[in-house]
Write a protein that holds these residues in place. Sequence first.
Motif, PDB file in Angstrom:
ATOM      1  N   GLY A  91       0.785  -1.230   0.000  1.00 45.27           N
ATOM      2  CA  GLY A  91       0.000   0.000   0.000  1.00 45.27           C
ATOM      3  C   GLY A  91       0.813   1.273   0.000  1.00 45.27           C
ATOM      4  N   ASP A  92       2.144   1.161  -0.030  1.00 45.95           N
ATOM      5  CA  ASP A  92       2.996   2.344  -0.114  1.00 45.95           C
ATOM      6  C   ASP A  92       3.209   2.725  -1.577  1.00 45.95           C
ATOM      7  N   THR A  93       3.502   4.007  -1.816  1.00 43.60           N
ATOM      8  CA  THR A  93       3.718   4.504  -3.167  1.00 43.60           C
ATOM      9  C   THR A  93       5.174   4.894  -3.347  1.00 43.60           C
ATOM     10  N   TYR A  94       5.773   4.447  -4.442  1.00 44.57           N
ATOM     11  CA  TYR A  94       7.151   4.794  -4.771  1.00 44.57           C
ATOM     12  C   TYR A  94       7.132   5.678  -6.013  1.00 44.57           C
ATOM     13  N   GLN A  95       7.698   6.868  -5.851  1.00 45.62           N
ATOM     14  CA  GLN A  95       7.586   7.923  -6.858  1.00 45.62           C
ATOM     15  C   GLN A  95       8.970   8.297  -7.378  1.00 45.62           C
ATOM     16  N   LEU A  96       9.096   8.299  -8.712  1.00 39.33           N
ATOM     17  CA  LEU A  96      10.363   8.638  -9.353  1.00 39.33           C
ATOM     18  C   LEU A  96      10.516  10.154  -9.455  1.00 39.33           C
ATOM     19  N   ILE A  97      11.717  10.651  -9.193  1.00 39.20           N
ATOM     20  CA  ILE A  97      12.042  12.054  -9.438  1.00 39.20           C
ATOM     21  C   ILE A  97      12.466  12.158 -10.900  1.00 39.20           C
ATOM     22  N   THR A  98      11.767  12.995 -11.680  1.00 35.08           N
ATOM     23  CA  THR A  98      11.948  12.960 -13.130  1.00 35.08           C
ATOM     24  C   THR A  98      12.669  14.175 -13.699  1.00 35.08           C
ATOM     25  N   SER A  99      13.240  14.993 -12.844  1.00 34.78           N
ATOM     26  CA  SER A  99      14.252  15.957 -13.275  1.00 34.78           C
ATOM     27  C   SER A  99      15.289  16.016 -12.171  1.00 34.78           C
ATOM     28  N   ASN A 122      26.523  10.980 -13.889  1.00 32.68           N
ATOM     29  CA  ASN A 122      25.311  11.782 -13.773  1.00 32.68           C
ATOM     30  C   ASN A 122      24.184  11.126 -14.560  1.00 32.68           C
ATOM     31  N   ALA A 123      23.014  11.084 -13.956  1.00 31.97           N
ATOM     32  CA  ALA A 123      21.910  10.346 -14.575  1.00 31.97           C
ATOM     33  C   ALA A 123      20.575  10.971 -14.220  1.00 31.97           C
ATOM     34  N   GLU A 124      19.694  11.002 -15.202  1.00 30.44           N
ATOM     35  CA  GLU A 124      18.305  11.411 -15.006  1.00 30.44           C
ATOM     36  C   GLU A 124      17.392  10.276 -15.436  1.00 30.44           C
ATOM     37  N   ALA A 125      16.225  10.218 -14.827  1.00 23.03           N
ATOM     38  CA  ALA A 125      15.186   9.272 -15.235  1.00 23.03           C
ATOM     39  C   ALA A 125      13.940  10.106 -15.519  1.00 23.03           C
ATOM     40  N   ASN A 126      13.972  10.852 -16.624  1.00 20.70           N
ATOM     41  CA  ASN A 126      12.975  11.893 -16.826  1.00 20.70           C
ATOM     42  C   ASN A 126      11.722  11.466 -17.579  1.00 20.70           C
ATOM     43  N   THR A 127      11.531  10.153 -17.737  1.00 22.58           N
ATOM     44  CA  THR A 127      10.294   9.692 -18.370  1.00 22.58           C
ATOM     45  C   THR A 127       9.365   9.018 -17.360  1.00 22.58           C
ATOM     46  N   GLY A 128       9.847   7.987 -16.658  1.00 17.82           N
ATOM     47  CA  GLY A 128       9.037   7.228 -15.715  1.00 17.82           C
ATOM     48  C   GLY A 128       9.694   5.878 -15.480  1.00 17.82           C
TER      49      GLY A 128
END
Length: 433
Positions: free
Chosen positions: A283-291, A320-326
């Motif tokens: 029931g927990d939510t894991y949210q990606l930082i996308t910038s 250095n890395a971004e995950a800017n889509t999902g």
Amino acid sequence: MNFKYLSRIACLSALSLMTFSCSEDDTPSSDPSNTSDYRPYHLVIGSSPTGESETYIQGTTVEELNDPNKTFTFNGYGREVPSTRTARLYTSDDGETVYNLNYGGGDIAKYDYISGQNYDLVLTTDIQAVMGTAYPRWTKIDDNYAMLHNVTTENIYENPDEETSPYVRTKATVTLARVDLNTMSVLENTSFEFPYNEDNSGDGIHTFRIDAPVIANGKLYYGVAKRFYDALTGENGTMVYDNVETLVVDYPSLENETTIVSTLAQGSTNGYRTPVAHKDELGDTYQLITSGDASIMKISNGAYDTAYGKFDIKSLLGHNAEANTGWFYVGNGIGYVPVLNTDLGDSASSNWYIVRVDVYNKTAVKMNIPIDLWLRQYQWASVIDGKLYMALASLGGVGNVYIFDPSSTSADGYTTGATLQTGTTDASYIGLF
């Protein structure tokens, strides 16, 4: 670029070698309508990485996806899904229905899947009057409902009639609408001012986009992106985040808007065209930082979990890395994240790869995928028998159906299935639905 046009050229070229029939309705060598123990799935390709993009779809079976001797192509094959810009697609849980938001066209549509490239248009609904724009975004919530969402902004001055009047703040207005996927009709809809931060409002910081909501405990949690308006220049400047923020509203009433905020991470949480937040089995939510730096936050009991802190994916990758889509969640804390190596290029470059993450133990493994990937527009991957299936090919090149095994912590923890051809230099697979 037009796939149908390429098909006609191919037919004319082949006439000098042999006599055969060729039409837009030709099917691949194997029959997509053959029997299967699974629901149908759908491969989708976009014809261009920038601007207006034609989108094509074809159905298939799980057996074909797993078959290394099978080759999929969209060269002269596939049903075009109308889109002013790349179509935003979802499917029903049984795979028999496809839903599309014509981004820029201002309508949503429902298709019944027949076989192969054959889809019947069932319903179309214009949503511009409700949303106030032809460019809203949307998310399928469950097998019955979807959410449309949009943000408009207005710069507020002390005296709007005087050009030199002092700037006060930028007002952001959120519009939400719930869609019944059975009838493609709009149910609840509302507009309200985004609950802005008064400390930042005078500095020109404001919300300009929300997206990728997830339901938890009777509430919708929306990822948020912000901008900085520079009143001295009258232009948007560089946004520097000092926190992460999520918009929360009651569901399905869409009332009682509020936000949750954390300073443990910095960046946007809205994503692009891919799921960003996932609720796990607890029931927990894991949210990606996308910038900003690639990382994941945990939301528990309606707030950011300070004990969990930040899962810093970037620090585990060595660059250095971004995950800017999902990202895509498989289960039991395991998911797969499209990550951009920003040391090698921006989001327009082919410097993407897939990272297996364990959100419980905060581990990250870069998967050994031997092709150049451009994943900025990638929308969807499918969980089948507890494994994640992704359609991955280089831009304008070839690739495969990749089948990731979440039980493996190895960088080689996958198998490959069918071959994927793009057929043209500017085409890319954007999902397996």
